[in-house]
Motif scaffolding. Structure first.
Motif, PDB file in Angstrom:
ATOM      1  N   CYS A  13      13.317  77.962  54.660  1.00 37.17           N
ATOM      2  CA  CYS A  13      12.247  78.840  55.145  1.00 37.17           C
ATOM      3  C   CYS A  13      12.785  80.191  55.624  1.00 37.17           C
ATOM      4  N   CYS A  70       5.555  74.957  50.377  1.00 34.40           N
ATOM      5  CA  CYS A  70       5.642  75.218  51.824  1.00 34.40           C
ATOM      6  C   CYS A  70       4.424  75.999  52.321  1.00 34.40           C
ATOM      7  N   CYS A  97       5.069  78.996  54.808  1.00 37.60           N
ATOM      8  CA  CYS A  97       5.536  80.242  54.203  1.00 37.60           C
ATOM      9  C   CYS A  97       4.437  80.897  53.372  1.00 37.60           C
ATOM     10  N   HIS A 141       9.607  77.988  46.295  1.00 42.54           N
ATOM     11  CA  HIS A 141       9.542  77.583  47.704  1.00 42.54           C
ATOM     12  C   HIS A 141       8.100  77.637  48.223  1.00 42.54           C
TER      13      HIS A 141
HETATM   14 ZN    ZN Z   1       8.986  77.686  54.027  1.00 45.13          ZN
END
Ligand code: ZN
Lengths: 123, 168
Positions: A3, A33, A36, A29
């Motif tokens: 992250c 996630c 994020c 990613h």
């Molecule tokens: Zn993340």
């Protein structure tokens, strides 16, 4: 990509300047996630708002071009404080056939006093 | 429409019409960049002059290994910092409000954006300007600033956090 790494890249992706390889890794990613993804959405809004803020910055005064051109031609305008007498100063400027005439005059007690009149190329 | 490289090549040959066009393309952008560093209109206008004169005199030294914009912002940054050093010996002060209020409503939000920007350090603010407004990559900005890419990323990371804190 963790992250912390993702968050370093998110503003650049939001601004649209992230190179391909990093863009792909970041996308992977973000897909997994949610935190994020929220961060990315926030960054996109931030970019839009700041662009708006920068776009509202003022512009330089026209006089700056006159001074710039005069200096490019090697005319010592620096010894004159244009700003202080600009109220009485009229400046004519036009582009004609690749040459840029630069003229200026000063009104003193109603009389026009030519300050400078230089045809292009008078270096 | 001539692109930046063509214009710069003509400026290198001291073509004044090309110089005027390059000025039109860059004066306001250089002015805004200088404002983000100096926060003073008068000084920022001096940076525009100094930068454009340096471009006029140095156009022939442009190597073509970067974008023209990257080169010009690099010149502008050098001029802004040279001016800061001269000013540090004098007494003129900076720190005017950075951004005009938005006349078309949303004044409150615009005011918050403005004050958030003002709370950044000049180093963070210039990265944010070059990245968000000029759309330059961190590699290009690292080149302009003469610092490692990691430093640019780190400044942006902290700037973004600080901005988000105020604007959340
Ligand atoms: Zn993340």
């Amino acid at each position: 990509m963790n992250c912390r790494q993702a968050r370093e890249l998110i503003p650049w992706q939001a601004a649209g300047s992230l190179p391909g390889e990093e863009r792909t890794a970041l996308a992977a990613h973000l897909a997994g996630c949610p935190a994020c993804r929220t961060e990315f959405a926030q960054a996109v809004r931030l970019v839009r708002e700041l662009r708006g803020a920068f776009a509202r910055l003022p512009e330089p005064k026209d006089e700056v071009w006159i001074r710039t051109l005069a200096r490019a031609r090697g005319i010592p305008l620096g010894s004159l404080d244009v700003g202080s007498f600009l109220l009485g100063l009229s400046i004519g400027l036009s582009v004609r056939g690749g040459k840029v005439p630069l003229t200026g005059e000063l009104k003193i007690f109603g009389h026009r006093v030519p300050l400078f009149e230089i045809e292009g190329g008078a270096r | 429409m001539a692109d930046d490289r063509e214009l710069l090549a003509r400026v290198a040959a001291h073509d004044e019409a090309a110089f005027r066009r390059l000025y039109e393309r860059y004066a306001t952008r250089v002015f805004c960049y200088a404002l983000t560093i100096l926060r003073n209109r008068h000084l920022a206008e001096e940076v525009v002059q100094d930068t454009m004169v340096a471009v006029w005199e140095g156009a022939a030294t442009f190597k073509g290994s970067s974008r023209v914009s990257t080169w010009i912002f690099g010149v502008a940054r050098n001029q802004a910092h040279a001016l800061l050093r001269r000013e540090a010996r004098g007494a003129r002060t900076a720190n005017e409000p950075l951004v005009l209020p938005d006349p078309a409503g949303q004044v409150e939000r615009a005011e918050r954006v403005r004050s958030a920007l003002e709370r950044l350090s000049p180093q963070q603010r210039e990265v944010v300007f070059l990245a968000f407004y000029e759309g330059l990559s961190y590699q290009e900005i690292a080149r302009i600033l003469g610092v490692p890419e990691g430093t640019v990323k780190s400044r942006m990371y902290h700037a973004k956090r600080a901005l988000a804190e105020v604007l959340a």
